[in-house]
Design a protein around this motif. Structure first.
Motif, mmCIF file in Angstrom:
data_model
loop_
_atom_site.group_PDB
_atom_site.id
_atom_site.type_symbol
_atom_site.label_atom_id
_atom_site.label_comp_id
_atom_site.label_asym_id
_atom_site.label_seq_id
_atom_site.Cartn_x
_atom_site.Cartn_y
_atom_site.Cartn_z
ATOM 1 N N TYR A 59 0.807 -1.230 0.000
ATOM 2 C CA TYR A 59 0.000 0.000 0.000
ATOM 3 C C TYR A 59 0.837 1.276 0.000
ATOM 4 O O TYR A 59 0.281 2.371 0.122
ATOM 5 C CB TYR A 59 -0.899 0.044 1.240
ATOM 6 N N VAL A 95 2.599 -0.116 8.508
ATOM 7 C CA VAL A 95 2.025 0.430 9.740
ATOM 8 C C VAL A 95 2.643 -0.223 10.980
ATOM 9 O O VAL A 95 3.387 -1.190 10.881
ATOM 10 C CB VAL A 95 0.482 0.349 9.731
ATOM 11 N N GLY A 119 -1.032 3.899 12.495
ATOM 12 C CA GLY A 119 -1.753 2.889 13.279
ATOM 13 C C GLY A 119 -2.546 1.963 12.380
ATOM 14 O O GLY A 119 -2.152 1.681 11.241
ATOM 15 N N SER A 121 -6.981 0.613 12.307
ATOM 16 C CA SER A 121 -8.222 0.510 13.094
ATOM 17 C C SER A 121 -8.444 -0.906 13.614
ATOM 18 O O SER A 121 -9.091 -1.096 14.650
ATOM 19 C CB SER A 121 -9.428 0.954 12.262
ATOM 20 N N LEU A 122 -7.912 -1.908 12.920
ATOM 21 C CA LEU A 122 -8.069 -3.281 13.417
ATOM 22 C C LEU A 122 -7.186 -3.503 14.642
ATOM 23 O O LEU A 122 -7.641 -4.007 15.665
ATOM 24 C CB LEU A 122 -7.708 -4.286 12.319
ATOM 25 N N CYS A 228 -11.769 -2.883 9.426
ATOM 26 C CA CYS A 228 -10.811 -2.001 8.752
ATOM 27 C C CYS A 228 -11.572 -0.769 8.291
ATOM 28 O O CYS A 228 -12.545 -0.885 7.538
ATOM 29 C CB CYS A 228 -10.183 -2.720 7.563
ATOM 30 N N GLU A 229 -11.115 0.394 8.743
ATOM 31 C CA GLU A 229 -11.851 1.631 8.434
ATOM 32 C C GLU A 229 -11.825 1.970 6.945
ATOM 33 O O GLU A 229 -12.586 2.827 6.501
ATOM 34 C CB GLU A 229 -11.268 2.788 9.260
ATOM 35 N N GLU A 256 -11.080 -8.079 3.995
ATOM 36 C CA GLU A 256 -11.529 -7.169 5.065
ATOM 37 C C GLU A 256 -12.780 -6.412 4.628
ATOM 38 O O GLU A 256 -13.341 -5.629 5.397
ATOM 39 C CB GLU A 256 -10.419 -6.168 5.407
ATOM 40 N N CYS A 315 -5.777 4.573 2.887
ATOM 41 C CA CYS A 315 -5.577 4.322 4.317
ATOM 42 C C CYS A 315 -4.706 5.444 4.861
ATOM 43 O O CYS A 315 -3.534 5.560 4.494
ATOM 44 C CB CYS A 315 -4.911 2.963 4.530
ATOM 45 N N HIS A 317 -3.370 5.783 7.638
ATOM 46 C CA HIS A 317 -2.220 5.288 8.411
ATOM 47 C C HIS A 317 -1.048 4.971 7.486
ATOM 48 O O HIS A 317 0.083 5.358 7.747
ATOM 49 C CB HIS A 317 -2.620 4.043 9.203
ATOM 50 N N MET A 318 -1.338 4.260 6.413
ATOM 51 C CA MET A 318 -0.282 3.922 5.448
ATOM 52 C C MET A 318 0.279 5.210 4.834
ATOM 53 O O MET A 318 1.460 5.297 4.516
ATOM 54 C CB MET A 318 -0.845 3.029 4.337
HETATM 55 FE FE1 SF4 Z 1 -5.373 -1.200 8.958
HETATM 56 FE FE2 SF4 Z 1 -5.154 0.562 6.963
HETATM 57 FE FE3 SF4 Z 1 -4.876 -2.071 6.468
HETATM 58 FE FE4 SF4 Z 1 -7.235 -1.052 7.087
HETATM 59 S S1 SF4 Z 1 -6.031 -0.585 5.276
HETATM 60 S S2 SF4 Z 1 -6.348 -2.933 7.920
HETATM 61 S S3 SF4 Z 1 -6.721 0.550 8.571
HETATM 62 S S4 SF4 Z 1 -3.540 -0.793 7.758
#
Ligand code: SF4
Ligand code: 13P
Length: 358
Positions: A59, A95, A119, A121-122, A228-229, A256, A315, A317-318
């Motif tokens: 990602y 992450v 981070g 969300s999972l 997963c958000e 997911e 995402c 976080h990524m």
């Molecule tokens: Fe976590 Fe982002 Fe992967 Fe979703 S896409 S599972 S929030 S790292």
């Protein structure tokens, strides 16, 4: 599994520039590439000087993914590289939970994640204490925890799994005669895997009388409520819209995603499954329901494949992992993943049990 980029380790600034323009043409605007060439060059130079290795999750944004990574892949692939590397420093461009997994598997190394904000969300959706409570509520249940969790949650678990091997892990447990399996924390990955394997699935919070109706000698997968958000936002209508506009596209989705989405797509699988599919299976076009940088990375890697270029969901976080943060990470040796040795020991067991099943 090695980086798609074949940028020579000691490439000059000019070679870096030429390489990035070549691989990213049509994917990233020239003006953006120009802002990133010097950063990529500086990162690669530092990396050599420090005997560091850079692991990049699928990602990562295309310029980073194709210029500074030594290895790219899904969370499972990158963990196994982290476990074996000879480098002194592992920079995990992914992450935080992925950095923790690397540290658990190779504690002697310095593991860096370039942003503290990366981070998930999972991973944030379940704690070690949540799992202890669940074990009290479901005594005797085997605990399978998705790798998208922090070490404290893994430490309370019997097995780990990834989206790439959840069915194998579950299959093995059923074969061993397990009847109650807590599959945590992703409600959708658990439901999708159970449905795919024909095993009944119920949420741990459910007061559904079906709970009592599943006899003790029949397997039951019990889920948790984290999601997963990013992937939870895909809808069955998205699939319908893609089919209408790109009728010949194969649609691939990450497990997911909600079950109603998975029921409508052609292929469901981990990010590695998607990479392998696009590389190996001839189709007129491919549409990915996942973090959208991945579609761009595959478009750059396989220019002869036609990707549906739809960047709907990212995402956050990524996306905290940038070339700037990666360079700062190497220069300042930040942000170090630090875990107590006792926690590392406990968190390693379920990961090793998972690896033994593969
Ligand atoms: Fe976590 Fe982002 Fe992967 Fe979703 S896409 S599972 S929030 S790292
Ligand atoms: P993979 O293990 O399939 O790479 O997935 C990790 C992830 O975070 C998906 O959202």
């Amino acid at each position: 599994m090695s980086a798609t980029a074949t940028l020579p380790q000691a490439a000059s600034l000019e070679e870096t520039r030429r390489f990035m323009h070549e691989i990213l043409k049509g994917i990233v605007p020239d003006v953006e590439i120009e802002t990133k060439v010097e950063l990529a060059y500086a990162i690669n130079k530092r990396k050599r000087e420090m005997n560091a290795v850079i692991l990049g999750h699928n990602y990562m944004e295309p310029a980073l993914y194709h210029s500074v990574t030594d290895y790219v892949g899904d969370s499972l692939q990158l963990s196994s590289i982290a476990a074996k590397t000879d480098a002194d420093i592992i920079v995990f461009c992914g992450v935080w939970f992925m950095g923790e997994t690397a540290k658990v598997l190779n504690p002697a190394k310095t593991v860096l994640v370039p942003s503290m904000q990366a981070g998930c969300s999972l991973a944030e959706g379940i704690s070690g204490e949540d799992i202890r409570q669940l074990k009290m509520r479901f005594p005797g249940a085997v605990v399978v925890t998705y790798v998208n969790t922090y070490a404290a949650a893994k430490a309370e678990s019997d097995y780990c799994c990834t989206s790439g091997n959840a069915d194998k892990v579950l299959g093995k447990l059923i074969e061993q005669g397990c009847k109650r399996i807590l599959f945590l924390p992703d409600a959708y990955l658990a439901a999708n895997t159970a449905v795919q394997m024909g095993i009944p699935f119920l949420d741990s919070e459910s007061d559904d009388p079906a709970f009592a109706a599943v006899p003790d000698d029949q397997p039951l997968v019990i889920g948790w409520h984290a999601k997963c958000e990013v992937h939870e936002l895909f809808t069955p209508e998205d699939v319908d819209n893609i089919r209408r506009q790109y009728p010949d596209a194969v649609i691939l989705a990450h497990p997911e995603c909600p079950p109603e989405v998975i029921a409508k797509v052609d292929v469901s699988g981990s990010t590695k499954t998607m990479v392998d599919y696009v590389r190996d299976v001839d189709a007129p076009q491919y549409a990915l329901l996942t973090e959208c940088a991945m579609g761009d990375n595959l478009a750059a890697e396989f220019p002869h494949r036609r990707m549906v270029r739809a960047c709907t969901l990212r995402c956050k976080h990524m996306n905290y992992i940038t070339l700037e943060e990666t360079l700062a990470g190497l220069e300042k040796l930040q942000y170090k993943v630090e875990l107590e040795p006792e926690l590392i020991e406990r968190a390693r067991k379920p990961i090793e049990r998972m690896i033994a099943i593969r």
